[in-house]
Write a protein that holds these residues in place. Structure first.
Motif, PDB file in Angstrom:
ATOM      1  N   LYS A   1       0.915  -1.200  -0.208  1.00 54.69           N
ATOM      2  CA  LYS A   1      -0.073  -0.027  -0.161  1.00 54.69           C
ATOM      3  C   LYS A   1       0.817   0.991  -0.057  1.00 54.69           C
ATOM      4  N   LYS A   2       2.004   1.069   0.569  1.00 53.64           N
ATOM      5  CA  LYS A   2       3.073   2.366   0.744  1.00 53.64           C
ATOM      6  C   LYS A   2       3.506   2.673  -0.528  1.00 53.64           C
ATOM      7  N   LYS A   3       3.720   1.571  -0.968  1.00 53.79           N
ATOM      8  CA  LYS A   3       4.644   1.714  -2.558  1.00 53.79           C
ATOM      9  C   LYS A   3       3.666   2.234  -3.588  1.00 53.79           C
ATOM     10  N   LEU A   4       2.384   1.803  -3.494  1.00 54.06           N
ATOM     11  CA  LEU A   4       1.385   2.276  -4.241  1.00 54.06           C
ATOM     12  C   LEU A   4       1.052   3.993  -4.106  1.00 54.06           C
ATOM     13  N   VAL A   5       0.808   4.287  -2.805  1.00 53.15           N
ATOM     14  CA  VAL A   5       0.827   5.714  -2.458  1.00 53.15           C
ATOM     15  C   VAL A   5       1.891   6.487  -2.807  1.00 53.15           C
ATOM     16  N   GLU A   6       3.300   5.935  -2.873  1.00 53.24           N
ATOM     17  CA  GLU A   6       4.501   6.678  -3.422  1.00 53.24           C
ATOM     18  C   GLU A   6       4.351   7.039  -4.703  1.00 53.24           C
ATOM     19  N   GLN A   7       3.974   5.928  -5.684  1.00 53.75           N
ATOM     20  CA  GLN A   7       3.630   6.032  -6.933  1.00 53.75           C
ATOM     21  C   GLN A   7       2.675   6.935  -7.261  1.00 53.75           C
ATOM     22  N   PHE A   8       1.725   7.153  -6.526  1.00 54.77           N
ATOM     23  CA  PHE A   8       0.558   8.265  -6.871  1.00 54.77           C
ATOM     24  C   PHE A   8       1.418   9.595  -6.462  1.00 54.77           C
ATOM     25  N   GLU A   9       1.834   9.595  -5.554  1.00 53.80           N
ATOM     26  CA  GLU A   9       2.610  11.046  -5.191  1.00 53.80           C
ATOM     27  C   GLU A   9       3.480  11.230  -6.319  1.00 53.80           C
ATOM     28  N   TYR A  10       4.404  10.430  -6.486  1.00 55.05           N
ATOM     29  CA  TYR A  10       5.517  10.690  -7.712  1.00 55.05           C
ATOM     30  C   TYR A  10       4.753  11.145  -8.800  1.00 55.05           C
ATOM     31  N   ALA A  11       3.561  10.453  -9.303  1.00 59.06           N
ATOM     32  CA  ALA A  11       2.847  10.766 -10.537  1.00 59.06           C
ATOM     33  C   ALA A  11       2.123  12.177 -10.596  1.00 59.06           C
ATOM     34  N   LYS A  12       1.753  12.539  -9.249  1.00 66.75           N
ATOM     35  CA  LYS A  12       1.076  13.759  -9.290  1.00 66.75           C
ATOM     36  C   LYS A  12       2.250  14.790  -9.117  1.00 66.75           C
ATOM     37  N   THR A  13       3.355  14.639  -8.589  1.00 67.36           N
ATOM     38  CA  THR A  13       4.494  15.628  -8.538  1.00 67.36           C
ATOM     39  C   THR A  13       4.879  15.927 -10.087  1.00 67.36           C
ATOM     40  N   ASP A  14       5.046  14.782 -10.848  1.00 70.57           N
ATOM     41  CA  ASP A  14       5.520  14.845 -12.292  1.00 70.57           C
ATOM     42  C   ASP A  14       4.327  15.541 -12.902  1.00 70.57           C
ATOM     43  N   LEU A  15       3.183  15.339 -12.869  1.00 77.07           N
ATOM     44  CA  LEU A  15       2.488  16.077 -13.644  1.00 77.07           C
ATOM     45  C   LEU A  15       2.436  17.628 -13.081  1.00 77.07           C
ATOM     46  N   ARG A  16       2.226  18.029 -12.028  1.00 73.35           N
ATOM     47  CA  ARG A  16       2.450  19.202 -11.493  1.00 73.35           C
ATOM     48  C   ARG A  16       3.595  19.918 -12.196  1.00 73.35           C
ATOM     49  N   ASN A  17       4.952  19.326 -12.068  1.00 76.89           N
ATOM     50  CA  ASN A  17       6.124  19.959 -12.693  1.00 76.89           C
ATOM     51  C   ASN A  17       5.744  20.271 -14.221  1.00 76.89           C
ATOM     52  N   LYS A  18       5.425  19.125 -14.877  1.00 76.38           N
ATOM     53  CA  LYS A  18       5.051  19.479 -16.290  1.00 76.38           C
ATOM     54  C   LYS A  18       4.128  20.631 -16.530  1.00 76.38           C
ATOM     55  N   LEU A  19       2.985  20.801 -15.992  1.00 78.15           N
ATOM     56  CA  LEU A  19       1.975  21.612 -16.015  1.00 78.15           C
ATOM     57  C   LEU A  19       2.689  23.091 -15.757  1.00 78.15           C
ATOM     58  N   ASN A  20       3.645  23.119 -14.784  1.00 75.08           N
ATOM     59  CA  ASN A  20       4.045  24.511 -14.257  1.00 75.08           C
ATOM     60  C   ASN A  20       5.154  24.930 -15.268  1.00 75.08           C
ATOM     61  N   THR A  21       5.520  24.118 -15.985  1.00 77.60           N
ATOM     62  CA  THR A  21       6.661  24.737 -17.144  1.00 77.60           C
ATOM     63  C   THR A  21       5.922  25.638 -18.123  1.00 77.60           C
ATOM     64  N   ILE A  22       4.630  25.691 -18.093  1.00 79.09           N
ATOM     65  CA  ILE A  22       3.976  26.805 -18.795  1.00 79.09           C
ATOM     66  C   ILE A  22       3.479  28.039 -17.909  1.00 79.09           C
ATOM     67  N   THR A  23       4.361  29.097 -18.101  1.00 79.71           N
ATOM     68  CA  THR A  23       4.131  30.022 -17.136  1.00 79.71           C
ATOM     69  C   THR A  23       3.693  31.343 -17.662  1.00 79.71           C
ATOM     70  N   GLU A  24       3.437  31.375 -18.773  1.00 79.22           N
ATOM     71  CA  GLU A  24       2.699  32.233 -19.524  1.00 79.22           C
ATOM     72  C   GLU A  24       1.275  32.989 -19.049  1.00 79.22           C
ATOM     73  N   PHE A  25       0.686  31.877 -18.168  1.00 82.96           N
ATOM     74  CA  PHE A  25      -0.819  32.168 -17.618  1.00 82.96           C
ATOM     75  C   PHE A  25      -0.786  32.463 -16.217  1.00 82.96           C
ATOM     76  N   ASN A  26       0.222  32.566 -15.520  1.00 82.99           N
ATOM     77  CA  ASN A  26       0.484  32.736 -14.070  1.00 82.99           C
ATOM     78  C   ASN A  26      -0.725  31.833 -13.323  1.00 82.99           C
ATOM     79  N   THR A  27      -0.437  30.461 -13.772  1.00 79.26           N
ATOM     80  CA  THR A  27      -1.392  29.682 -13.078  1.00 79.26           C
ATOM     81  C   THR A  27      -0.537  28.687 -11.900  1.00 79.26           C
ATOM     82  N   LYS A  28       0.396  28.633 -11.803  1.00 76.08           N
ATOM     83  CA  LYS A  28       1.418  27.913 -10.809  1.00 76.08           C
ATOM     84  C   LYS A  28       0.839  27.797  -9.328  1.00 76.08           C
TER      85      LYS A  28
END
Length: 179
Positions: free
Chosen positions: A96-123
């Motif tokens: 269960k802990k491993k799956l939660v860690e994978q979830f957190e990693y996927a969420k962080t990865d998505l957040r980092n990708k989306l935050n590369t778009i800086t022109e809209f000030n949505t960070k």
């Protein structure tokens, strides 16, 4: 006296078991509703994505729309996979802990990708939607599944926010080019 105490303990345990089933049922209902809302949001991002790419746009805007759309879809499919794995493992703490860690990693990865778009000030908005969860692994599986489904919805909302802004930008650029 012992019989009365024993009867009270048994009644208490029965009522606790019933309450636990009601809580689990509530979480399952919440999860189903979150999943339905996510499907609606996924339709919105698909609509924005298709609208953006149906017109002549700058290469940069096309690449950004594709990155946003496909990153959110990929994230949600990863979370779907984690939910299926979580359902199959039972209450095994280490897995269960491993799956939660994978979830957190996927969420962080998505957040980092989306935050590369800086022109809209949505960070700040994206960071608040995709913030790390604390101590998920200590929750029962039904609560973790509900939290995963909430994470899917928040990822789709983040993508929808960016795609809407990008779509509005390309609409206004198209109108400026007409004039």
């Amino acid at each position: 006296m012992k019989n009365i105490l024993l009867t009270l303990i048994i009644l208490t345990l029965i009522s606790c078991n019933q309450l636990t089933k009601e809580v689990e049922s509530s979480f399952s209902t919440i999860g189903i509703k979150l999943d339905s809302l996510n499907k609606i949001e996924e339709n919105k991002i698909e609509k924005h994505f298709n609208e953006i790419n149906s017109k002549r746009i700058k290469k940069y805007d096309g690449e950004n729309s594709a990155m946003i759309y496909y990153s959110a879809i990929k994230h949600n499919r990863i979370v779907d996979s984690l939910i299926l794995k979580l359902k199959s493992i039972g209450e095994k703490d280490l897995e269960k802990k491993k799956l939660v860690e994978q979830f957190e990693y996927a969420k962080t990865d998505l957040r980092n990708k989306l935050n590369t778009i800086t022109e809209f000030n949505t960070k700040a908005e994206i960071d608040s939607l995709l913030k790390p969860s604390k101590d998920l692994e200590i929750l029962p599986n039904f609560a973790i599944i509900s939290e995963f489904q909430s994470g899917k919805l928040n990822s789709t909302k983040s993508a929808e926010l960016l795609l809407k802004k990008l779509n509005d930008k390309t609409k206004s650029e198209k109108e400026l080019n007409k004039n």
